[in-house]
Design a protein around this motif. Structure first.
Motif, PDB file in Angstrom:
ATOM      1  N   UNK A 113       0.920  -1.230   0.119  1.00  0.00           N
ATOM      2  CA  UNK A 113       0.146  -0.096   0.116  1.00  0.00           C
ATOM      3  C   UNK A 113       0.838   1.201  -0.216  1.00  0.00           C
ATOM      4  N   UNK A 114       0.782   2.250  -1.248  1.00  0.00           N
ATOM      5  CA  UNK A 114       1.640   3.375  -1.066  1.00  0.00           C
ATOM      6  C   UNK A 114       0.930   4.375   0.042  1.00  0.00           C
ATOM      7  N   UNK A 115       0.049   4.251   0.316  1.00  0.00           N
ATOM      8  CA  UNK A 115      -0.659   5.308   1.435  1.00  0.00           C
ATOM      9  C   UNK A 115      -1.614   6.015   0.548  1.00  0.00           C
ATOM     10  N   UNK A 116      -2.455   6.794   1.120  1.00  0.00           N
ATOM     11  CA  UNK A 116      -3.464   7.407   0.696  1.00  0.00           C
ATOM     12  C   UNK A 116      -3.962   8.665   1.422  1.00  0.00           C
ATOM     13  N   UNK A 117      -4.567   9.699   0.795  1.00  0.00           N
ATOM     14  CA  UNK A 117      -5.274  10.770   1.597  1.00  0.00           C
ATOM     15  C   UNK A 117      -6.928  10.738   0.976  1.00  0.00           C
ATOM     16  N   UNK A 118      -7.680  10.614   1.882  1.00  0.00           N
ATOM     17  CA  UNK A 118      -9.004  10.732   1.691  1.00  0.00           C
ATOM     18  C   UNK A 118      -9.777  10.978   2.890  1.00  0.00           C
ATOM     19  N   UNK A 119     -11.024  11.805   2.559  1.00  0.00           N
ATOM     20  CA  UNK A 119     -11.710  12.226   3.721  1.00  0.00           C
ATOM     21  C   UNK A 119     -11.222  12.582   5.069  1.00  0.00           C
ATOM     22  N   UNK A 120     -10.205  13.476   4.676  1.00  0.00           N
ATOM     23  CA  UNK A 120      -9.381  14.614   5.772  1.00  0.00           C
ATOM     24  C   UNK A 120      -8.408  13.748   6.164  1.00  0.00           C
ATOM     25  N   UNK A 121      -8.013  12.482   5.926  1.00  0.00           N
ATOM     26  CA  UNK A 121      -7.194  11.667   6.545  1.00  0.00           C
ATOM     27  C   UNK A 121      -5.961  11.144   5.664  1.00  0.00           C
ATOM     28  N   UNK A 122      -4.771  11.050   6.105  1.00  0.00           N
ATOM     29  CA  UNK A 122      -3.798  10.679   5.317  1.00  0.00           C
ATOM     30  C   UNK A 122      -3.263   9.144   5.896  1.00  0.00           C
ATOM     31  N   UNK A 123      -3.227   8.312   5.047  1.00  0.00           N
ATOM     32  CA  UNK A 123      -2.849   6.853   5.483  1.00  0.00           C
ATOM     33  C   UNK A 123      -1.494   6.818   5.084  1.00  0.00           C
TER      34      UNK A 123
END
Length: 143
Positions: free
Chosen positions: A33-43
């Motif tokens: 998983x490279x990570x992600x930004x969604x719904x105001x959160x950064x994974x």
């Protein structure tokens, strides 16, 4: 962006499902998983970088980070080293079972029919393994 609290790790054996759910939820990760930004959160990117990471390596990682691991590997509770890792690290696993989980669509159907019950398991301390099918979510005896 606030950092996401990752609560669910999807094993490499359900990578297609992992990518579908990971595109929708910031609290899901999977190998590579490279990570992600969604719904105001950064994974953040997943620390498990390859799909060939042994179960005995990712089980301690997910347990240490407080995640519930979701897999399709029904044999995990019968393998000595993997079961020992679950017990020793107080890991929490949900196994998608039955012929229903043979395709990404079937896996998604099993996951969605049991999702609210799986989410409630986040409050339950490990170690545990649950088997999930479209019609049930049952604990596996750890012996």
């Amino acid at each position: 962006m606030k950092p996401a609290t990752v609560r669910f790790y999807f094993d490499a054996d359900i990578l297609g499902l992992a990518k579908v759910v990971g595109a929708l939820r910031p609290d899901v990760t999977y190998p590579g998983d490279p990570g992600a930004q969604m719904h105001g959160f950064a994974r953040a990117p997943c620390a498990v970088t390859t799909t060939d990471t042994p179960d005995t390596a990712w089980i301690p990682y997910t347990a240490a980070d407080g995640m519930i691991a979701i897999t399709r590997d029904g044999r995990i509770s019968r393998r000595v080293a993997e079961l020992a890792a679950v017990v020793h690290h107080s890991a929490r696993l949900v196994v998608l079972t039955s012929a229903d989980a043979g395709t990404v669509w079937g896996q998604l159907e099993v996951l969605m029919t049991q999702w609210r019950r799986i989410e409630r398991l986040y409050e339950v301390p490990g170690p545990f393994i649950y088997r999930a099918s479209r019609s049930s979510l049952q604990a596996v005896e750890l012996s």
